[in-house]
Enzyme design. Structure first.
Site, PDB file in Angstrom:
ATOM      1  CD  GLU A  34      -7.402  -7.752   1.558  1.00 27.73           C
ATOM      2  OE1 GLU A  34      -8.763  -7.692   1.863  1.00 27.73           O
ATOM      3  OE2 GLU A  34      -6.199  -7.403   1.871  1.00 27.73           O
ATOM      4  CD  GLU A  91      -8.877   0.036   5.492  1.00 29.05           C
ATOM      5  OE1 GLU A  91     -10.125  -1.100   6.102  1.00 29.05           O
ATOM      6  OE2 GLU A  91      -8.781   0.757   6.912  1.00 29.05           O
ATOM      7  CB  ILE A  93      -1.275  -0.244  -0.606  1.00 27.89           C
ATOM      8  CG1 ILE A  93      -0.918   0.878   0.148  1.00 27.89           C
ATOM      9  CG2 ILE A  93      -0.522  -0.758  -2.049  1.00 27.89           C
ATOM     10  CD1 ILE A  93       1.069   0.513   0.544  1.00 27.89           C
ATOM     11  CB  VAL A  95      -0.914  -3.664  -7.626  1.00 27.43           C
ATOM     12  CG1 VAL A  95      -0.402  -3.758  -8.862  1.00 27.43           C
ATOM     13  CG2 VAL A  95      -0.214  -2.810  -7.012  1.00 27.43           C
ATOM     14  N   GLY A 101       4.956  -6.413 -10.165  1.00 27.65           N
ATOM     15  CA  GLY A 101       6.099  -6.933 -10.451  1.00 27.65           C
ATOM     16  C   GLY A 101       6.583  -5.524 -11.309  1.00 27.65           C
ATOM     17  N   GLY A 103       7.284  -2.300 -10.227  1.00 28.40           N
ATOM     18  CA  GLY A 103       7.333  -1.367  -8.480  1.00 28.40           C
ATOM     19  C   GLY A 103       6.196  -0.118  -8.317  1.00 28.40           C
ATOM     20  N   GLY A 105       3.458  -1.138  -5.729  1.00 30.10           N
ATOM     21  CA  GLY A 105       3.352  -1.080  -4.584  1.00 30.10           C
ATOM     22  C   GLY A 105       4.607  -0.199  -3.863  1.00 30.10           C
ATOM     23  CE1 TYR A 138       3.151  -1.932   3.374  1.00 29.25           C
ATOM     24  CE2 TYR A 138       2.286  -4.916   3.442  1.00 29.25           C
ATOM     25  CZ  TYR A 138       2.042  -2.979   2.241  1.00 29.25           C
ATOM     26  OH  TYR A 138       1.732  -2.984   2.472  1.00 29.25           O
ATOM     27  CD  GLU A 147       5.716  -9.574  18.088  1.00 28.16           C
ATOM     28  OE1 GLU A 147       5.329 -10.325  19.300  1.00 28.16           O
ATOM     29  OE2 GLU A 147       6.125  -9.577  17.674  1.00 28.16           O
TER      30      GLU A 147
END
Length: 165
Positions: A34, A91, A93, A95, A101, A103, A105, A138, A147
């Site tokens: 991140e 909080e 997830i 990988v 790739g 599966g 996640g 998701y 929103e």
């Protein structure tokens, strides 16, 4: 939970005290992904107290592929006054890149949904960075942004000044 439709060698297990160094390794991995490594303050000591101390505040499970830790999920319970019961907040997830790739996640996400159902949670919530392609993942499962709501955060460095106002 063991296995997925793509991976019969996948095992998802709850973290134990002995896993604290591995938890920190994964935290550093997701922070790097991140581009937020400079924000990591967690230590093995703080994680031990927060996850395995007298009052645990978060839980972790690992996804292992062929016995190798490949991903992790950090979650905890929150509460909705409107729903009138607990929820499950994801909080993180994460990988590891070399295992993406396959599966994992999906398996970890669905494990959270299954756990929320077993624990009678009213909802599952999480935050996704706006640039993260996981948003499409998701949305595929029926989730979407809330929103009209914005996330606010106050760090502990502001607690004292807030209390003095």
């Amino acid at each position: 939970m063991t296995g997925t439709e793509n991976n019969s060698n996948l095992n998802i297990r709850i973290a134990e005290k002995k896993d604290v160094p591995l938890i920190l390794e994964f935290i550093k991995g997701i922070a790097e992904f991140e581009k937020l490594s400079h924000l990591v303050e967690a230590t093995e000591e703080t994680l031990m107290e927060s996850m395995f101390g007298e009052r645990p505040y978060a839980e972790v499970f690992f996804a292992e592929l062929d016995g190798v830790p490949a991903g992790f999920t950090v979650f905890f319970h929150n509460f909705s006054t409107f729903v009138g019961k607990q929820g499950l907040y994801i909080e993180d997830i994460y990988v590891k890149p070399e295992f993406r790739g396959k599966g994992l996640g999906k398996a970890m996400f669905l494990n959270c949904i299954k756990l929320a159902k077993e624990r009678n949670c009213g909802r599952v919530e999480w935050v996704v960075l706006d640039w993260n392609p996981a948003r499409e993942f998701y949305e595929y499962f029926g989730a979407g942004p809330v929103e009209g709501w914005h996330i606010y955060r106050m760090g502990e460095d502001k607690f004292t000044s807030a209390l003095e106002k």
